[in-house]
Design a protein around this motif. Structure first.
Motif, PDB file in Angstrom:
ATOM      1  N   UNK A  96       0.816  -1.225   0.000  1.00 37.74           N
ATOM      2  CA  UNK A  96       0.000   0.000   0.000  1.00 37.74           C
ATOM      3  C   UNK A  96       0.843   1.266   0.000  1.00 37.74           C
ATOM      4  N   UNK A  97       1.831   1.277   0.910  1.00 34.47           N
ATOM      5  CA  UNK A  97       2.603   2.511   1.043  1.00 34.47           C
ATOM      6  C   UNK A  97       3.348   2.866  -0.259  1.00 34.47           C
ATOM      7  N   UNK A  98       4.150   1.909  -0.810  1.00 34.72           N
ATOM      8  CA  UNK A  98       4.863   2.289  -2.043  1.00 34.72           C
ATOM      9  C   UNK A  98       3.930   2.659  -3.184  1.00 34.72           C
ATOM     10  N   UNK A 115       3.729   6.190  -4.877  1.00 36.86           N
ATOM     11  CA  UNK A 115       4.002   6.337  -6.316  1.00 36.86           C
ATOM     12  C   UNK A 115       2.877   7.099  -6.999  1.00 36.86           C
ATOM     13  N   UNK A 116       1.630   6.711  -6.615  1.00 42.23           N
ATOM     14  CA  UNK A 116       0.479   7.386  -7.233  1.00 42.23           C
ATOM     15  C   UNK A 116       0.498   8.873  -6.893  1.00 42.23           C
ATOM     16  N   UNK A 158       3.568 -11.142  -0.071  1.00 43.34           N
ATOM     17  CA  UNK A 158       4.589 -10.206   0.391  1.00 43.34           C
ATOM     18  C   UNK A 158       5.726 -10.108  -0.619  1.00 43.34           C
ATOM     19  N   UNK A 159       6.184 -11.288  -1.081  1.00 43.11           N
ATOM     20  CA  UNK A 159       7.310 -11.280  -2.029  1.00 43.11           C
ATOM     21  C   UNK A 159       6.882 -10.641  -3.363  1.00 43.11           C
ATOM     22  N   UNK A 160       5.667 -11.033  -3.790  1.00 43.91           N
ATOM     23  CA  UNK A 160       5.152 -10.434  -5.051  1.00 43.91           C
ATOM     24  C   UNK A 160       5.087  -8.925  -4.955  1.00 43.91           C
ATOM     25  N   UNK A 161       4.513  -8.435  -3.830  1.00 46.16           N
ATOM     26  CA  UNK A 161       4.417  -6.975  -3.648  1.00 46.16           C
ATOM     27  C   UNK A 161       5.791  -6.345  -3.645  1.00 46.16           C
ATOM     28  N   UNK A 162       6.691  -7.002  -2.924  1.00 41.11           N
ATOM     29  CA  UNK A 162       8.046  -6.463  -2.794  1.00 41.11           C
ATOM     30  C   UNK A 162       8.705  -6.386  -4.179  1.00 41.11           C
ATOM     31  N   UNK A 163       8.530  -7.469  -4.971  1.00 44.12           N
ATOM     32  CA  UNK A 163       9.152  -7.507  -6.303  1.00 44.12           C
ATOM     33  C   UNK A 163       8.600  -6.403  -7.208  1.00 44.12           C
ATOM     34  N   UNK A 164       7.285  -6.219  -7.122  1.00 42.91           N
ATOM     35  CA  UNK A 164       6.671  -5.220  -8.019  1.00 42.91           C
ATOM     36  C   UNK A 164       7.007  -3.800  -7.571  1.00 42.91           C
ATOM     37  N   UNK A 165       6.928  -3.599  -6.218  1.00 43.58           N
ATOM     38  CA  UNK A 165       7.117  -2.220  -5.735  1.00 43.58           C
ATOM     39  C   UNK A 165       8.594  -1.861  -5.550  1.00 43.58           C
ATOM     40  N   UNK A 166       9.487  -2.826  -5.878  1.00 46.61           N
ATOM     41  CA  UNK A 166      10.921  -2.555  -5.709  1.00 46.61           C
ATOM     42  C   UNK A 166      11.366  -1.437  -6.656  1.00 46.61           C
ATOM     43  N   UNK A 217      -5.159  -1.449  -5.659  1.00 44.12           N
ATOM     44  CA  UNK A 217      -5.088  -0.612  -4.451  1.00 44.12           C
ATOM     45  C   UNK A 217      -6.038   0.569  -4.547  1.00 44.12           C
ATOM     46  N   UNK A 218      -6.007   1.254  -5.742  1.00 46.07           N
ATOM     47  CA  UNK A 218      -6.882   2.430  -5.856  1.00 46.07           C
ATOM     48  C   UNK A 218      -8.343   2.003  -5.903  1.00 46.07           C
TER      49      UNK A 218
END
Lengths: 273, 231
Positions: free
Chosen positions: A27-29, A33-34, B33-41, B60-61
Motif C-alpha cells: 500500500x505505502x509504495x 508512487x500514485x 509479500x514477495x510479489x508486492x516487494x518484487x513489483x514495488x521494488x 489498491x486504488x
C-alpha cells in the motif's frame, strides 16, 4: 469441533503480520508512487499552464511587434516609393536634357557636315571654274595676245607711280645680273625692244634684260630683278580672284558672319620680296 | 470426509500444531509479500510504468475507492486492514484452481480469526476516532434500551461473518469433491469456475461488511444530508 482455537490464534496473528507486510510492501509504495505521479502531473500541468500563459503573452507581444513592423514597413515603403518617384522624375529630366544635348550636338554636327560639304563643293567648283578659265585663257593665248600684253606691260611701266618706280629703278640700276623678263611665249624682237625702250625711258638708264619663257604665267609678262618684281599676267588676276572667292567662302562659313564682304577688285600687284 | 484443512496436521507438539491451514496461509503470505516487494521494488513515478505496477495500482486504488464509497472519508487509514482482508480472502479463494491446494478460508478457524479481527478492529477504530466514551455512548443510542440489542448485534454479526465465509468456501470445496466422485472431468471444472466467482464475491462481501461496521462505529463518514427546509 470445527474450530481449533490454536489455529484461530495463529491465523489472527498471521493476518496481523500480513497486514503489516502488505502495508510495508504494497500500500505505502503504491500510494506514494500514485501521489508522486499525481504531484508530478499537477506540476507539469501547472508548468504547461504557465508556459501557455507565457506563450500567449509572447504571441501577443509578437503580434504587437508584427503590427508595428507592418506599419513601419508601410511607412518605409511609402517613403521609398516617393523617393523613387522623385528619382525617376530626376532621371527622366536628366535623360531628356541629355537627349536634347545629344540632339543639338547631332544637329550641330549635321550642320557642320553640311557646311563642310558646301565648302568642299564651293572649293571644288572654284577650282574647276578657275581651272577652266585658266585652260580657256591658255588656249586663247597667242602671239597677238602676247603683243597686246606687252603693250599693256610697257604702258604700265611708264605709268608707274612714285615710290614703286623709285624702288624698281634703284633695283634695276644696282643689279649685277640682267633683269629677268618672263613670258609664256617667246617675245618678238620689236616687243623686246619696246620693253627695253620703255624701261630705258622710264628709269633714264641702260637696263640690261634677259628674256625667258614661263608657261605657268597663263598669259602675261613679269619683270624681276634684285628682289623687285613687276608683273602683269592673267594668272595674277585669276590668283587674286581665287583669293577673293576663298575669303568670301570663309566669311560665309562663319556662323556669326552678318555682313557679306564685297569682292575685291583685282589689280596687278607689285610686291616686294 | 475432511471438512476443514485444520484436520490435515503436519506436525504437532502438545497444544502446538502445524496444520494445512497455517501452512497454506504462510504460503499465501509469502507469495503476496514477495510479489508486492518484487513489483514495488522499482516503482515508476513517471507516466511509463510496468504492467504489474499498473495491476497493483488498479487493485489498491480500487479498494480505496470502495472504502470511500462505503462512507469512510479517510480511506488510507483503513486501507491496511480492509485491503488486506479483501486481498487475503480473494487470494485464498482464487488459489483453489491450484491442484492439492486447500483454501485457508475453508477452515472455520481462519474465518473465525478474521471475524475476531473485525470484532476487535471495529471498536478499536471507533475508540480511536471518537474516544472511549464516545464509542461506548454509541451502544446506548438512540436509547439505553437498545444496549443489549447492540451488544447482541455486535456478537452475532461477527459470528455471521465467520460462518458465512466458512460455509461458502467449505461448501464450494465440498461440492467439487463430491462432483469429482460423481461426474468427473467437465462438471467439476464448471463448478470450480463458479467457485472462483463465489470466492471473489465472498471476499468482497467480507471486506465490505467490515468496512460498513467500521463506518458505523466511527463518525469518520460523510454527514447525512440535511433535510430540506420547509418553504
Amino acid at each position: 469441533m470445527l474450530i481449533d482455537w490454536f489455529t484461530v490464534g495463529a491465523q489472527a496473528l498471521n493476518f496481523l503480520v500480513l497486514v503489516w507486510l502488505l502495508k510495508r510492501f504494497l500500500y505505502k509504495p503504491i500510494l506514494d508512487a500514485i501521489e508522486a505521479r499525481e504531484k508530478r502531473i499537477a506540476a507539469e500541468l501547472a508548468d504547461a499552464a504557465a508556459k501557455e500563459g507565457e506563450a500567449q503573452k509572447e504571441r501577443d507581444e509578437f503580434q504587437h511587434k508584427n503590427e508595428e513592423f507592418d506599419q513601419q514597413r508601410a511607412a518605409l515603403l511609402g517613403k521609398a516609393t516617393d523617393e523613387a518617384k522623385v528619382e525617376r522624375q530626376r532621371l527622366i529630366d536628366e535623360a531628356r536634357q541629355a537627349a536634347d544635348a545629344l540632339g543639338a550636338k547631332r544637329q550641330e554636327a549635321l550642320r557642320n557636315d553640311a557646311q563642310e560639304l558646301n565648302q568642299a563643293i564651293s572649293r571644288r567648283t572654284q577650282q574647276e571654274v578657275f581651272a577652266i578659265a585658266r585652260k580657256a585663257l591658255t588656249d586663247l593665248a597667242s602671239t597677238s595676245l602676247e603683243e597686246r600684253l606687252g603693250e599693256v606691260f610697257t604702258r604700265r611701266l611708264r605709268t608707274m607711280d612714285g615710290k614703286a618706280k623709285e624702288c624698281l629703278g634703284e633695283a634695276l640700276k644696282t643689279a649685277s645680273q640682267p633683269a629677268l623678263v618672263r613670258s609664256v611665249f617667246d617675245l618678238p624682237e620689236e616687243q623686246r625692244a619696246a620693253i627695253q625702250n620703255a624701261l630705258n625711258e622710264t628709269f633714264s638708264a641702260e637696263i640690261r634684260l634677259r628674256f625667258e619663257t614661263a608657261p605657268d604665267l597663263v598669259s602675261g609678262i613679269e619683270l624681276s630683278t634684285n628682289g623687285q618684281k613687276v608683273a602683269w599676267s592673267i594668272a595674277d588676276y585669276l590668283a587674286s580672284m581665287e583669293k577673293g572667292v576663298s575669303e568670301l567662302l570663309k566669311e560665309k562659313a562663319r556662323p556669326d558672319a552678318t555682313t557679306e564682304p564685297k569682292p575685291e577688285e583685282s589689280k596687278p600687284e607689285t610686291t616686294s620680296q | 470426509m475432511r471438512l476443514s484443512p485444520d484436520e490435515m496436521i503436519f506436525w504437532q507438539h502438545g497444544f502446538l500444531k502445524l496444520n494445512a491451514t497455517i501452512v497454506f496461509t504462510w504460503a499465501l503470505m509469502l507469495v503476496m509479500a514477495v510479489g508486492s516487494k518484487l513489483v514495488t521494488r522499482k516503482l515508476s513515478t513517471g507516466l511509463e510504468h510496468s504492467h504489474w505496477q499498473n495491476l497493483l495500482e488498479i487493485i489498491v486504488s480500487g479498494i480505496e475507492k470502495q472504502i470511500e464509497d462505503v462512507g469512510l472519508r479517510n480511506p488510507k487509514k483503513y486501507l491496511g486492514f480492509l485491503g488486506t482482508l479483501f486481498l487475503f480472502v480473494a487470494m485464498a479463494n482464487l488459489c483453489t484452481v491450484i491442484p492439492f491446494y486447500e483454501p485457508p478460508t475453508g477452515s472455520l478457524s481462519t474465518t473465525a480469526a478474521l471475524a475476531l479481527c473485525v470484532f476487535v478492529a471495529v471498536p478499536l477504530f471507533g475508540i480511536l476516532d471518537q474516544g472511549l466514551g464516545g464509542y461506548l455512548k454509541s451502544y446506548i443510542e438512540p436509547t439505553v434500551i437498545m444496549l443489549p440489542f447492540n451488544i447482541i448485534s455486535e456478537l452475532s454479526r461477527t459470528l455471521a461473518l465467520a460462518v458465512r465465509l466458512f460455509g461458502n468456501m467449505m461448501s464450494g470445496v465440498m461440492i467439487i469433491g463430491i462432483l469429482l466422485t460423481i461426474t468427473p472431468l467437465l462438471f467439476p471444472i464448471v463448478m470450480t469456475a463458479l467457485g472462483l466467482l463465489t470466492g471473489m464475491v465472498q471476499a468482497y462481501i467480507f471486506s465490505i461488511l467490515a468496512a460498513v461496521y467500521i463506518a458505523a462505529a466511527t463518525r469518520d463518514r460523510d454527514p447525512k444530508p440535511e433535510p430540506a427546509p420547509n418553504t
